[in-house]
Structures are given as C-alpha cells and as structure tokens.
Design a protein around this motif. Structure first.
Motif, PDB file in Angstrom:
ATOM      1  N   VAL A  92      -0.145 -11.293 -11.033  1.00  9.84           N
ATOM      2  CA  VAL A  92       0.344 -11.484  -9.676  1.00  9.84           C
ATOM      3  C   VAL A  92      -0.869 -11.520  -8.755  1.00  9.84           C
ATOM      4  O   VAL A  92      -1.700 -10.606  -8.783  1.00  9.84           O
ATOM      5  N   ASP A  93      -0.999 -12.564  -7.965  1.00  8.68           N
ATOM      6  CA  ASP A  93      -2.181 -12.707  -7.123  1.00  8.68           C
ATOM      7  C   ASP A  93      -2.176 -11.717  -5.957  1.00  8.68           C
ATOM      8  O   ASP A  93      -1.116 -11.290  -5.493  1.00  8.68           O
ATOM      9  N   GLY A  94      -3.383 -11.389  -5.487  1.00  3.52           N
ATOM     10  CA  GLY A  94      -3.495 -10.620  -4.251  1.00  3.52           C
ATOM     11  C   GLY A  94      -4.039  -9.222  -4.425  1.00  3.52           C
ATOM     12  O   GLY A  94      -3.616  -8.483  -5.318  1.00  3.52           O
ATOM     13  N   GLU A  95      -4.993  -8.844  -3.551  1.00 10.19           N
ATOM     14  CA  GLU A  95      -5.530  -7.490  -3.557  1.00 10.19           C
ATOM     15  C   GLU A  95      -4.490  -6.477  -3.094  1.00 10.19           C
ATOM     16  O   GLU A  95      -4.552  -5.301  -3.458  1.00 10.19           O
ATOM     17  N   ALA A  96      -3.518  -6.934  -2.298  1.00  9.98           N
ATOM     18  CA  ALA A  96      -2.470  -6.017  -1.838  1.00  9.98           C
ATOM     19  C   ALA A  96      -1.700  -5.454  -3.025  1.00  9.98           C
ATOM     20  O   ALA A  96      -1.301  -4.281  -3.025  1.00  9.98           O
ATOM     21  N   MET A  97      -1.487  -6.290  -4.039  1.00  8.88           N
ATOM     22  CA  MET A  97      -0.791  -5.815  -5.237  1.00  8.88           C
ATOM     23  C   MET A  97      -1.615  -4.743  -5.943  1.00  8.88           C
ATOM     24  O   MET A  97      -1.083  -3.758  -6.437  1.00  8.88           O
ATOM     25  N   ARG A  98      -2.930  -4.944  -5.982  1.00  7.09           N
ATOM     26  CA  ARG A  98      -3.790  -3.934  -6.603  1.00  7.09           C
ATOM     27  C   ARG A  98      -3.664  -2.585  -5.877  1.00  7.09           C
ATOM     28  O   ARG A  98      -3.523  -1.541  -6.511  1.00  7.09           O
ATOM     29  N   TRP A  99      -3.742  -2.631  -4.547  1.00  8.71           N
ATOM     30  CA  TRP A  99      -3.672  -1.385  -3.782  1.00  8.71           C
ATOM     31  C   TRP A  99      -2.304  -0.731  -3.898  1.00  8.71           C
ATOM     32  O   TRP A  99      -2.191   0.509  -3.936  1.00  8.71           O
ATOM     33  N   ALA A 100      -1.249  -1.556  -3.957  1.00  5.73           N
ATOM     34  CA  ALA A 100       0.093  -0.998  -4.159  1.00  5.73           C
ATOM     35  C   ALA A 100       0.158  -0.261  -5.491  1.00  5.73           C
ATOM     36  O   ALA A 100       0.755   0.815  -5.605  1.00  5.73           O
ATOM     37  N   GLY A 101      -0.476  -0.848  -6.503  1.00  2.00           N
ATOM     38  CA  GLY A 101      -0.523  -0.196  -7.802  1.00  2.00           C
ATOM     39  C   GLY A 101      -1.278   1.120  -7.756  1.00  2.00           C
ATOM     40  O   GLY A 101      -0.862   2.112  -8.359  1.00  2.00           O
ATOM     41  N   VAL A 102      -2.382   1.148  -7.036  1.00  3.11           N
ATOM     42  CA  VAL A 102      -3.170   2.374  -6.910  1.00  3.11           C
ATOM     43  C   VAL A 102      -2.350   3.477  -6.240  1.00  3.11           C
ATOM     44  O   VAL A 102      -2.367   4.633  -6.671  1.00  3.11           O
ATOM     45  N   ILE A 103      -1.616   3.112  -5.195  1.00  6.34           N
ATOM     46  CA  ILE A 103      -0.785   4.090  -4.489  1.00  6.34           C
ATOM     47  C   ILE A 103       0.300   4.635  -5.411  1.00  6.34           C
ATOM     48  O   ILE A 103       0.553   5.853  -5.467  1.00  6.34           O
ATOM     49  N   LEU A 104       0.959   3.737  -6.153  1.00  5.82           N
ATOM     50  CA  LEU A 104       1.979   4.170  -7.108  1.00  5.82           C
ATOM     51  C   LEU A 104       1.378   5.084  -8.171  1.00  5.82           C
ATOM     52  O   LEU A 104       1.964   6.103  -8.551  1.00  5.82           O
ATOM     53  N   TYR A 105       0.205   4.698  -8.651  1.00  9.89           N
ATOM     54  CA  TYR A 105      -0.464   5.476  -9.693  1.00  9.89           C
ATOM     55  C   TYR A 105      -0.776   6.886  -9.196  1.00  9.89           C
ATOM     56  O   TYR A 105      -0.547   7.873  -9.907  1.00  9.89           O
ATOM     57  N   ALA A 106      -1.289   6.987  -7.981  1.00  8.94           N
ATOM     58  CA  ALA A 106      -1.616   8.299  -7.421  1.00  8.94           C
ATOM     59  C   ALA A 106      -0.360   9.147  -7.223  1.00  8.94           C
ATOM     60  O   ALA A 106      -0.331  10.340  -7.569  1.00  8.94           O
TER      61      ALA A 106
END
Length: 213
Positions: A92-106
């Motif tokens: 899935v494209d986009g850095e926003a998706m990466r940051w959303a994943g980081v937030i979920l992970y935390a």
C-alpha cells in the motif's frame, strides 16, 4: 527468559533489516527507525516484568505445538513484509500508512505487555497453572479475557502496515490459528482449576473483541 527475549528481538529486527535490503535502506524510512526503537523499548520494559516460562503446578503440555506455530509465523513476519516492501509486491503506497502501522504497533505493544505486569508470576509462556494462581477479573480483564493476545494481534498488523505489506497482514491473520488453539487450551485448564468461578467469568466476558469473539 530475559536472554531469550533479547536474542529473539535481535533476530527479529535483523531479519527485517535484511528483508528491507540492509541497514541503509531500513534507516532511510523514519517510520521504520521508530518501529525499531519501539521494539527495543518494549523489550527493555519486558525485562522488568515477572513473565516466565514456568510449567508451574500443572501444564497442558499438549499445547506446546503452538510455540512452533508462533515461531514460524514470527520469523516469516519479521522478514517477508520487509522484503515485499523492498520489492514493491502487494504493498500500500504512502508514508502515512507506515506511520499508522507504527502507531498500531506501539498501542498493541502496550496492550500486549501491560497484562504481563498485572499478572506477574501467573503470566507464563506455557499453558500452566502457577503456585497460588488466582483469577484476574478486574481492570483490563473486566470485559476481555485475553487482552495480551489482542495486543499481540494489533502489534502484528501494525508491524505489517509499517512495511506497507498486505502479505504481512495475511500473516497476522494466520496467527489466529495457533492463538485460538492456545486460548481454548487455557480456558479448559482454567475451568479444571476454578470450575464454576471461571465459568461465571467466561459467561460475562469476551475472548478478544467485545461483541465479536
């Protein structure tokens, strides 16, 4: 257990770096740096808990196979999402998706770890009844019987999304197979230990998600 945790996390992060194409490629993405730092922080925090691998007074040894399942899925989840991220396969494209994943992970990491501190010596990596074992039915356990497992699932999805990997999300879903088997084994053992007290608690709570499961 502390040494095992440190080695496992080092291996996990090492596989992710390898899958991403090396340290330079991994470090080129700030969300992945944050992901690694959160992983280290959670590991350090876990070292101060009383979680263990004790078989206690009574263990369901027949459930140990799930540890192999968790291990295999864990190794694949460490490397494969990073690899698909590097190759652009089903991402899935986009850095926003990466940051959303980081937030979920935390968030999932906190939910995963908090019950370890709440349960203390009662929290074991094995399905076992510990000396002086009592039921925990308050706090996080008022509605959900397995908040730590819910945290594990959220962490797994967050990790996958930090690498933009839909393959990783599928691996997180696959983790439900050994996880549900472990939950059922724990419930059977707790029923044997606490009888009607546990049955009453089980009747008014949910395994993982209120209203769903």
């Amino acid at each position: 257990m502390g040494l095992i945790s440190v080695v496992a996390v080092a291996l996990y992060l090492g596989l992710a770096v390898w899958g991403e194409g090396g340290m330079s490629a991994f470090a080129a993405h700030p969300p992945l740096i944050a992901l690694a730092l959160i992983t280290v922080a959670l590991t350090v925090a876990a070292l101060f808990s009383s979680g263990n691998l004790s078989s206690g007074e009574r263990e369901d040894r027949g459930n140990r196979w799930v540890l192999v399942g968790f291990g295999v899925i864990g190794l694949l989840s460490a490397w494969l999402p990073a690899y698909t991220d590097r190759t652009g396969f089903w991402v899935v494209d986009g850095e926003a998706m990466r940051w959303a994943g980081v937030i979920l992970y935390a968030a999932g990491g906190v939910l995963r770890l908090w019950p370890v501190f709440v349960l203390g010596r009662r929290f074991s990596g094995l399905v076992a009844i510990q000396p002086g074992h009592t039921l925990m039915t308050s706090g996080l356990y008022t509605t959900i019987r397995n908040p730590s497992y819910l945290g594990l699932l959220i962490m797994s999805v967050g990790w996958a999304l930090a690498f933009r990997s839909l393959v990783g999300v599928l691996l997180a879903a696959l983790m439900l197979v050994p996880l549900v088997a472990r939950i059922r084994s724990e419930e059977a053992l707790l029923h044997q230990q606490f009888g009607a007290e546990y049955d009453a608690y089980r009747a008014r709570t949910w395994r993982l998600v209120p209203g769903l499961y």
